[in-house]
Scaffold this motif. Structure first.
Motif, short mmCIF file in Angstrom:
data_model
loop_
_atom_site.label_atom_id
_atom_site.label_comp_id
_atom_site.label_asym_id
_atom_site.label_seq_id
_atom_site.Cartn_x
_atom_site.Cartn_y
_atom_site.Cartn_z
N ILE A 189 7.46 114.84 -4.30
CA ILE A 189 6.94 114.48 -5.60
C ILE A 189 6.02 115.54 -6.07
O ILE A 189 5.13 115.96 -5.47
CB ILE A 189 6.27 113.08 -5.81
N TYR A 190 6.36 116.27 -7.12
CA TYR A 190 5.46 117.30 -7.77
C TYR A 190 5.03 116.87 -9.06
O TYR A 190 5.79 116.31 -9.96
CB TYR A 190 6.26 118.65 -7.82
N ILE A 191 3.75 117.07 -9.23
CA ILE A 191 3.15 116.39 -10.59
C ILE A 191 2.24 117.32 -11.29
O ILE A 191 1.30 117.72 -10.73
CB ILE A 191 1.99 115.00 -10.09
N ASP A 192 2.85 117.79 -12.20
CA ASP A 192 2.02 118.80 -13.27
C ASP A 192 0.67 117.93 -13.55
O ASP A 192 0.67 116.70 -13.83
CB ASP A 192 2.94 118.93 -14.62
N ALA A 193 -0.45 118.87 -13.51
CA ALA A 193 -1.56 118.41 -13.99
C ALA A 193 -1.52 117.57 -15.27
O ALA A 193 -2.46 116.47 -15.60
CB ALA A 193 -2.58 119.43 -13.96
N TYR A 194 -0.85 117.92 -16.15
CA TYR A 194 -0.92 117.29 -17.61
C TYR A 194 -0.16 115.98 -17.60
O TYR A 194 -0.41 115.24 -18.43
CB TYR A 194 -0.01 118.00 -18.64
N GLN A 195 0.46 115.62 -16.56
CA GLN A 195 1.28 114.36 -16.58
C GLN A 195 0.40 113.65 -15.36
O GLN A 195 0.90 112.38 -15.10
CB GLN A 195 2.62 114.57 -15.81
N ALA A 196 -0.74 113.84 -15.09
CA ALA A 196 -1.23 113.02 -13.88
C ALA A 196 -1.51 111.70 -14.39
O ALA A 196 -1.79 110.78 -13.44
CB ALA A 196 -2.75 113.84 -13.33
N PHE A 197 -1.86 111.45 -15.54
CA PHE A 197 -2.21 110.29 -16.24
C PHE A 197 -1.42 109.50 -16.41
O PHE A 197 -1.44 108.14 -17.14
CB PHE A 197 -3.28 110.19 -17.35
N GLU A 198 -0.15 109.82 -16.29
CA GLU A 198 0.99 109.01 -16.84
C GLU A 198 1.95 108.41 -15.48
O GLU A 198 2.88 107.96 -15.72
CB GLU A 198 2.34 110.28 -17.39
#
Length: 262
Positions: A80-89
């Motif tokens: 799983i890769y999580i863009d910092a902008y998507q961390a709250f999603e």
């Protein structure tokens, strides 16, 4: 003034206005074409040019691969890769479930949560992003799911999992990680078919973006004044000229009658 003179004056007015209308229409066309030629050859940035540059960037075969290589490398240590902008999603429970679902698969499934945008080099196309990441993976066979802010995309490498976005049932109340979990479950349950092609839904067999929005606009240098515009200009001149001609005759009669009465 006799009848012949009146008719002659009306015809002259009629012809002059019709001719003038056609000449004016043609000059407007030339001016607009010259302005387009100057704009395309110049460096002036306009809203249209930004839009076109973005669309062309989606199909750029020389796009910067470093972003996709970085994501692909990260996926080798964590699926799983999580863009910092998507961390709250995302939520930890869904992420843990995804990791359990994709563990020890013969054909790996990777998930990337990305902040897709219509100003990035992929024009915000989740499917194209997935395809570019898949091609950077060292795996011979793999599937990549990109979950954007509002869209999702799937890309296969080396084999096909016949699952499309519309095949995955999601709930409007799902957050992004819950949506990703549903995609992983659908992909894991799907049959895997061998494929000799790249299998990416957005890249051709030569790993170039598949073009679906070809630019069909005409080079302004080759534009010519259309016959229809010439006819339209002449018709407008006929209407206006005819009106002025008839109006002129009637006005002349009214003036002449008034003089006779006085």
């Amino acid at each position: 003034m006799n009848t012949a003179a009146k008719l002659g004056a009306a015809i002259i007015i009629f012809g002059a206005v019709a001719t003038g209308s056609s000449i004016y229409s043609h000059s407007e066309f030339d001016e607009a074409r010259d302005a387009r030629i100057v704009a395309e050859k110049g460096d002036t940035i306009t809203v249209d040019s930004i839009y076109l540059d973005r669309i062309e960037g989606r199909y750029d075969p020389n796009y910067d691969r470093s972003r996709y290589q970085e994501i692909a490398e990260s996926l080798q240590s964590d699926p799983i890769y999580i863009d910092a902008y998507q961390a709250f999603e995302v939520d930890d429970e869904s992420l843990a479930t995804i990791r359990d679902e994709v563990k020890d698969l013969d054909m790996p499934i990777y998930v990337a949560f990305l902040a897709t945008s219509q100003v990035d080099d992929a024009d915000g196309q989740s499917q194209l992003l997935a395809g570019r990441i898949a091609e950077e993976l060292p795996d011979k066979r793999a599937t990549v799911v990109v979950v954007g802010a509002v869209t999702e995309g799937i890309a296969d490498k080396g084999a096909d999992r016949r699952v499309a976005s519309y095949d995955v049932a999601t709930d409007v109340d799902d957050n992004r990680s819950a949506v990703a979990r549903r995609y992983v479950e659908a992909l894991k349950a799907a049959e895997t078919e061998a494929s000799k092609s790249s299998s990416s839904r957005s890249l051709d067999d030569e790993l170039q973006p598949i073009v679906v929005d070809e630019d069909t606009s005409t080079d302004p240098s080759t534009l010519v004044y259309p016959v229809g515009a010439a006819v339209g200009g002449a018709a407008l001149g006929f209407i206006v000229g005819g009106g002025l001609g008839i109006g002129g005759v009637l006005a002349w009669r009214a003036i002449k009658k008034r003089k006779q009465n006085t």
